[in-house]
Design an enzyme around this catalytic site. Structure first.
Site, PDB file in Angstrom:
ATOM      1  N   ARG A 201       0.333   1.857  13.408  1.00  0.00           N
ATOM      2  CA  ARG A 201      -0.427   0.674  12.989  1.00  0.00           C
ATOM      3  C   ARG A 201      -0.460   0.481  11.480  1.00  0.00           C
ATOM      4  O   ARG A 201      -1.221  -0.345  10.986  1.00  0.00           O
ATOM      5  CB  ARG A 201      -1.859   0.759  13.525  1.00  0.00           C
ATOM      6  CG  ARG A 201      -2.589   2.017  13.151  1.00  0.00           C
ATOM      7  CD  ARG A 201      -3.880   2.180  13.913  1.00  0.00           C
ATOM      8  NE  ARG A 201      -4.931   1.307  13.436  1.00  0.00           N
ATOM      9  CZ  ARG A 201      -6.134   1.218  14.011  1.00  0.00           C
ATOM     10  NH1 ARG A 201      -6.404   1.931  15.084  1.00  0.00           N
ATOM     11  NH2 ARG A 201      -7.050   0.417  13.532  1.00  0.00           N
ATOM     12  N   HIS A 202       0.350   1.238  10.730  1.00  0.00           N
ATOM     13  CA  HIS A 202       0.371   1.107   9.279  1.00  0.00           C
ATOM     14  C   HIS A 202       1.767   0.759   8.764  1.00  0.00           C
ATOM     15  O   HIS A 202       2.775   1.252   9.281  1.00  0.00           O
ATOM     16  CB  HIS A 202      -0.089   2.411   8.605  1.00  0.00           C
ATOM     17  CG  HIS A 202      -1.554   2.663   8.709  1.00  0.00           C
ATOM     18  ND1 HIS A 202      -2.104   3.411   9.726  1.00  0.00           N
ATOM     19  CD2 HIS A 202      -2.593   2.258   7.933  1.00  0.00           C
ATOM     20  CE1 HIS A 202      -3.421   3.469   9.565  1.00  0.00           C
ATOM     21  NE2 HIS A 202      -3.741   2.778   8.491  1.00  0.00           N
TER      22      HIS A 202
ATOM     23  N   GLU B 186       0.744   4.200   0.881  1.00  0.00           N
ATOM     24  CA  GLU B 186       0.083   5.206   1.714  1.00  0.00           C
ATOM     25  C   GLU B 186       1.126   5.860   2.615  1.00  0.00           C
ATOM     26  O   GLU B 186       1.869   5.172   3.306  1.00  0.00           O
ATOM     27  CB  GLU B 186      -1.010   4.543   2.572  1.00  0.00           C
ATOM     28  CG  GLU B 186      -2.094   3.867   1.741  1.00  0.00           C
ATOM     29  CD  GLU B 186      -3.022   3.022   2.594  1.00  0.00           C
ATOM     30  OE1 GLU B 186      -2.584   2.555   3.666  1.00  0.00           O
ATOM     31  OE2 GLU B 186      -4.185   2.841   2.197  1.00  0.00           O
TER      32      GLU B 186
ATOM     33  N   ARG C  55       0.849  -1.193   0.000  1.00  0.00           N
ATOM     34  CA  ARG C  55       0.000   0.000   0.000  1.00  0.00           C
ATOM     35  C   ARG C  55       0.887   1.246   0.000  1.00  0.00           C
ATOM     36  O   ARG C  55       1.637   1.470   0.951  1.00  0.00           O
ATOM     37  CB  ARG C  55      -0.887   0.029   1.244  1.00  0.00           C
ATOM     38  CG  ARG C  55      -1.773  -1.198   1.383  1.00  0.00           C
ATOM     39  CD  ARG C  55      -3.074  -1.038   0.635  1.00  0.00           C
ATOM     40  NE  ARG C  55      -3.825  -2.292   0.605  1.00  0.00           N
ATOM     41  CZ  ARG C  55      -5.126  -2.390   0.456  1.00  0.00           C
ATOM     42  NH1 ARG C  55      -5.849  -1.291   0.345  1.00  0.00           N
ATOM     43  NH2 ARG C  55      -5.725  -3.549   0.412  1.00  0.00           N
TER      44      ARG C  55
ATOM     45  N   SER D  26     -10.785  -7.314   7.106  1.00  0.00           N
ATOM     46  CA  SER D  26     -11.803  -6.623   6.323  1.00  0.00           C
ATOM     47  C   SER D  26     -12.333  -7.608   5.293  1.00  0.00           C
ATOM     48  O   SER D  26     -11.553  -8.358   4.684  1.00  0.00           O
ATOM     49  CB  SER D  26     -11.220  -5.391   5.634  1.00  0.00           C
ATOM     50  OG  SER D  26     -12.238  -4.645   5.005  1.00  0.00           O
TER      51      SER D  26
ATOM     52  N   GLU E  90      -8.685  -2.672  13.671  1.00  0.00           N
ATOM     53  CA  GLU E  90      -9.208  -3.506  12.592  1.00  0.00           C
ATOM     54  C   GLU E  90      -8.146  -4.507  12.179  1.00  0.00           C
ATOM     55  O   GLU E  90      -7.041  -4.128  11.777  1.00  0.00           O
ATOM     56  CB  GLU E  90      -9.581  -2.640  11.386  1.00  0.00           C
ATOM     57  CG  GLU E  90     -10.004  -3.437  10.157  1.00  0.00           C
ATOM     58  CD  GLU E  90      -9.459  -2.861   8.864  1.00  0.00           C
ATOM     59  OE1 GLU E  90      -8.969  -3.648   8.036  1.00  0.00           O
ATOM     60  OE2 GLU E  90      -9.515  -1.634   8.696  1.00  0.00           O
TER      61      GLU E  90
ATOM     62  N   ARG F  46      -0.896  -6.868  12.292  1.00  0.00           N
ATOM     63  CA  ARG F  46      -1.852  -6.240  13.213  1.00  0.00           C
ATOM     64  C   ARG F  46      -2.358  -7.241  14.251  1.00  0.00           C
ATOM     65  O   ARG F  46      -2.529  -6.896  15.417  1.00  0.00           O
ATOM     66  CB  ARG F  46      -3.030  -5.649  12.440  1.00  0.00           C
ATOM     67  CG  ARG F  46      -2.701  -4.325  11.791  1.00  0.00           C
ATOM     68  CD  ARG F  46      -3.957  -3.589  11.379  1.00  0.00           C
ATOM     69  NE  ARG F  46      -3.642  -2.324  10.734  1.00  0.00           N
ATOM     70  CZ  ARG F  46      -4.547  -1.483  10.262  1.00  0.00           C
ATOM     71  NH1 ARG F  46      -5.839  -1.789  10.370  1.00  0.00           N
ATOM     72  NH2 ARG F  46      -4.190  -0.357   9.687  1.00  0.00           N
TER      73      ARG F  46
END
Length: 440
Positions: free
Chosen positions: A224-225, A218, A216, A366, A363, A414
Site C-alpha cells: 500500500r506504499h 520511505e 516520499r 489525511s 487510510e 489508494r
C-alpha cells in the site's frame, strides 16, 4: 480503400446496424482457423469484436490473416453481420485487411495471463501488461475518480492550482525526502503541496485544489506504499473547524464513487469480480473511541495512540461490524503523530484538530485544521525540532493576515486500489516507483 480516418471503436462497430460498412483497427487478441474461415478477435481501447475472413472470398487475405500472431496490429474494413454466438452478437466480415505492425519476437508476457505472471515481471513489461482489458479498466476507473473530484471541487468554488515540486526544505520536516541537485544548491522533491496551497489561501484565493505528484523517500515494501503517488489536495479558508473540511472531502469522495458505480459497475464485476457499492453512511469517530473497539485484539492501539496501518485495518473491521460502514473518519489524532502546521485541540494540547478518512481499512485521506496564528506556528515548529529560519518564506505569510483554514490530501492510487479490491497499490500506478524500481 481502407482509411484510418474512417476508423471507429469496436463498441461503436458492434452497435452499428446490420449491413453497415465500418473500419476498425487494433491488436490481434485471439486467432483461430477453422477450415476455410479465419476468426480474429480484434481488441482496441473500447473492447473486442470478432473479424471473419473467408478463404473463398479472398484467398490472399485469408492466407495473410492465417499468419497473424497475437498482438500484431491490424486494420479491417468490412460488413457488420448478426451472429448470436459472437461478441456483442455480431461479426465483422472482412472485405479488406491491412497489417499495420507485426510482432518481431516472442511475447515476453501475455496480457491476458496477468494472474499467471508475477507482478514484478508484469511491471517490467508494463506496456504489454496494460493491454489487458482488465488492467486498462483500472486506469479508466482512476480517470473517472480523479475527474469526478476535479469537477466537484470546481462546482464548490475551488480554483485549481499547480505548485512547484522542487522545494528548498522538506514540507513536513524529517528526512523522508529525495534530494536533487538544483544548480549550485540542494533542493528536494515535494512531499506535498502543503505549504504552497496554504500560501494560496492566504493570498486570497480562499479555496484551492491540486492534483499532482508527491514524493516520499520511505523504504516501505508494503502493498500500500509508493515513493511517488498522485495526491489530490484541497485547502479552504474561513472555516469554523475541521468538520468543514471533512464535509467537503466526504462529498467529493462519495461523488467520485457514485460516478464510478454509474459508469463501470458492470465491467468491474465482469473483469475484476468486484461489486462497487456506495457506503450507506459516513461516520466520524474519535481516535480514542476507535481504539476502544480493538481493545483485547491482537493489535491494540499503543499507549501514545500513534497507530499503524495494521491498527487502521483492525479498526476498519471493527467499525464495519459495529456501524455497518466501510467509509469513516477517525478524528483527533495525537500531536506526536501530526505535522507542525496542524492545529492543536483546545481541550487537550496532546491531541489535534485533525482527521483521516478510512476506506475498507485503508487510510485514503489525511487532513486537519491548520494553525494560522504566527506565534503558535513558530512555537510548534520548535516543538517538532525544526528551525523556523529555514521556513522564513512560509512564516512570513502568517504575519500579514491569515484566515482560519484547513485542508486535506487524498491518495488517488489508494482510492483506486480500495475501490477495485486490488491486492497491491502498484497495480493502481501506471509506472510505480518503490525503493527498488526506477524503470520503466
Amino acid at each position: 480503400m481502407l482509411s484510418l480516418k474512417d476508423r471507429i471503436y469496436t463498441n461503436s462497430a458492434i452497435k452499428a446496424p446490420p449491413g453497415s460498412k465500418v473500419v476498425v483497427a487494433g491488436w490481434v487478441h485471439r486467432l483461430r482457423v477453422v477450415g476455410k474461415i479465419c476468426f480474429v478477435i480484434l481488441r482496441d481501447r473500447e473492447g473486442l469484436i470478432q473479424v471473419v475472413i473467408k478463404r473463398d472470398k479472398s484467398p490472399q487475405m485469408f492466407d495473410e490473416a492465417s499468419q497473424l500472431k497475437q498482438e500484431d496490429v491490424i486494420a479491417v474494413k468490412g460488413e457488420i453481420v448478426p451472429s448470436k454466438a459472437s461478441i456483442g452478437g455480431v461479426d465483422l466480415v472482412a472485405e479488406e485487411l491491412v497489417v499495420l505492425s507485426k510482432t518481431i519476437a516472442p511475447l515476453p508476457i501475455f496480457p491476458d495471463d496477468w494472474e499467471k505472471t508475477s507482478l514484478a515481471k508484469r511491471l517490467d513489461w508494463r506496456f504489454l501488461d496494460l493491454r489487458s482489458p482488465r488492467n486498462l479498466l483500472i486506469f479508466r476507473v482512476q480517470d473517472k475518480l480523479e475527474n469526478a473530484m476535479r469537477h466537484f471541487y470546481r462546482e464548490n468554488g475551488f480554483i485549481e492550482i499547480h505548485t512547484s515540486k522542487l522545494v528548498a526544505e522538506a514540507t513536513e520536516g524529517g528526512a523522508e525526502v529525495f534530494p536533487v541537485i538544483y544548480f549550485d544548491k540542494t533542493a528536494f522533491l515535494a512531499q506535498s503541496p502543503q505549504l504552497y496551497k496554504q500560501m494560496m489561501v492566504i493570498a486570497g484565493f480562499e479555496r484551492v485544489f491540486e492534483s499532482g505528484p508527491a514524493y516520499r523517500a520511505e523504504k516501505h515494501h508494503t502493498p500500500r506504499h509508493l515513493t511517488e503517488y498522485q495526491s489530490i489536495d484541497i485547502e479552504m479558508g474561513f472555516i469554523e473547524g475541521p468538520e468543514d473540511v471533512m464535509d467537503m472531502v466526504e462529498r467529493a469522495t462519495l461523488r467520485a464513487l457514485s460516478e464510478v458505480a454509474s459508469s463501470y459497475s458492470k465491467l468491474v464485476k465482469e473483469l475484476l469480480d468486484v461489486d462497487i457499492t456506495l457506503p450507506k453512511e459516513v461516520i466520524k469517530i474519535k481516535l480514542t473511541d476507535a481504539c476502544r473497539l480493538i481493545e483485547g485484539t491482537p493489535t491494540p492501539c499503543p499507549s501514545n495512540y500513534d497507530i499503524s496501518t495494521e491498527h487502521e485495518k483492525a479498526i476498519g473491521e471493527a467499525v464495519a461490524n459495529e456501524y455497518g460502514t466501510d467509509l469513516f473518519f477517525i478524528t483527533d489524532y495525537p500531536w506526536i503523530a501530526r505535522p507542525f502546521y496542524t492545529m492543536k485541540s483546545d481541550d487537550n494540547p496532546e491531541f489535534t484538530r485533525s482527521f483521516d478518512l478510512i476506506y475498507k481499512g485503508v487510510e485514503i485521506v489525511s487532513g486537519s485544521q491548520r494553525e494560522h496564528r504566527y506565534s503558535k506556528l513558530v512555537e510548534q515548529m520548535m516543538e517538532k525540532g525544526l528551525r523556523p529560519e529555514k521556513f522564513s518564506f512560509y512564516l512570513e505569510m502568517f504575519k500579514y493576515g491569515a484566515p482560519p483554514h484547513g485542508g486535506a490530501g487524498l491518495g488517488l492510487e489508494r482510492l483506486t486500489m480500495t475501490t477495485l479490491g486490488l491486492k497491491n497499490i502498484r497495480e493502481a500506478k501506471l509506472l510505480p516507483r518503490d525503493p527498488e524500481r526506477l524503470t520503466p
